[in-house]
Design an enzyme around this catalytic site. Structure first.
Site, short mmCIF file in Angstrom:
data_model
loop_
_atom_site.label_atom_id
_atom_site.label_comp_id
_atom_site.label_asym_id
_atom_site.label_seq_id
_atom_site.Cartn_x
_atom_site.Cartn_y
_atom_site.Cartn_z
N HIS A 45 0.86 -1.19 0.00
CA HIS A 45 0.00 0.00 0.00
C HIS A 45 0.89 1.24 0.00
O HIS A 45 2.11 1.13 0.16
CB HIS A 45 -0.90 0.02 1.25
CG HIS A 45 -0.13 0.18 2.51
ND1 HIS A 45 0.49 -0.88 3.15
CD2 HIS A 45 0.18 1.28 3.25
CE1 HIS A 45 1.12 -0.44 4.22
NE2 HIS A 45 0.96 0.87 4.31
N HIS A 125 5.59 6.48 -1.21
CA HIS A 125 6.28 5.29 -1.66
C HIS A 125 5.45 4.06 -1.30
O HIS A 125 4.57 4.13 -0.44
CB HIS A 125 7.65 5.17 -0.99
CG HIS A 125 7.55 4.98 0.48
ND1 HIS A 125 7.32 6.03 1.35
CD2 HIS A 125 7.60 3.87 1.26
CE1 HIS A 125 7.25 5.57 2.58
NE2 HIS A 125 7.40 4.25 2.57
#
Length: 170
Positions: A45, A125
């Site tokens: 995620h 990220h």
């Protein structure tokens, strides 16, 4: 006195099955050194905000207040990077302004709830692996085009992630 029950929470862009499969394929293409710990596919995620342990009795309030307006956007993930302490990540080729606006609105919601937003500057990220020091970082691959039209409030309990609520753009 009993200990107050808490929930370990974070807000994240939660990938669809298609994007998750692409992230998994990109993760599996890295030549992980011995001892590296690739992130399990169901945990891939992009974190927006980490809340930490929050009293569980606050969940109804949080579920309501984290519904902030935002515009859907496209996020092109394709830059593999090894961060300090062996954290291997996949970063966006460019950070969409809509992602930064969503991050800021959620930070405002956190402050409005009396919670603290992260002080460090936001660096979006997807973590691919931990303990990956010494990994040969692959070259930028074709971008994973993630159409982000929602985000989620997620609970982490005993190593299991549970989406408590998804928020979809208007």
């Amino acid at each position: 006195m009993g200990q107050q029950e808490t929930s370990r929470l974070f807000l994240a862009l939660w990938p669809s099955a298609t994007i998750r499969a692409q992230l998994r394929a990109r993760r599996d293409a890295w030549p992980w050194p011995r001892g590296a710990t690739p992130v399990h596919a169901d945990k891939l995620h992009l974190t927006l905000h980490f809340l930490g342990d929050v009293p569980s009795e606050r969940l109804p309030e949080l579920l309501e207040r984290f519904a902030v307006p935002f515009e859907a956007f496209r996020l092109d993930l394709g830059m593999p990077v090894l961060w300090p302490h062996g954290i291997a990540v996949l970063e966006p080729l460019a950070v969409p302004p809509e992602l930064l606006a969503l991050h800021a609105r959620l930070a405002d919601a956190l402050v409005g709830l009396g919670l603290q937003a992260e002080a460090r500057s936001y660096r979006p990220h997807v973590t691919m692996a931990r303990r990956a020091s010494g990994v040969a970082v692959p070259e930028n691959g074709p971008a994973i085009a993630w159409q982000a039209d929602g985000y989620a409030l997620v609970e982490s309990q005993g190593g299991v992630y549970t989406v408590l609520r998804e928020y979809i753009s208007a």
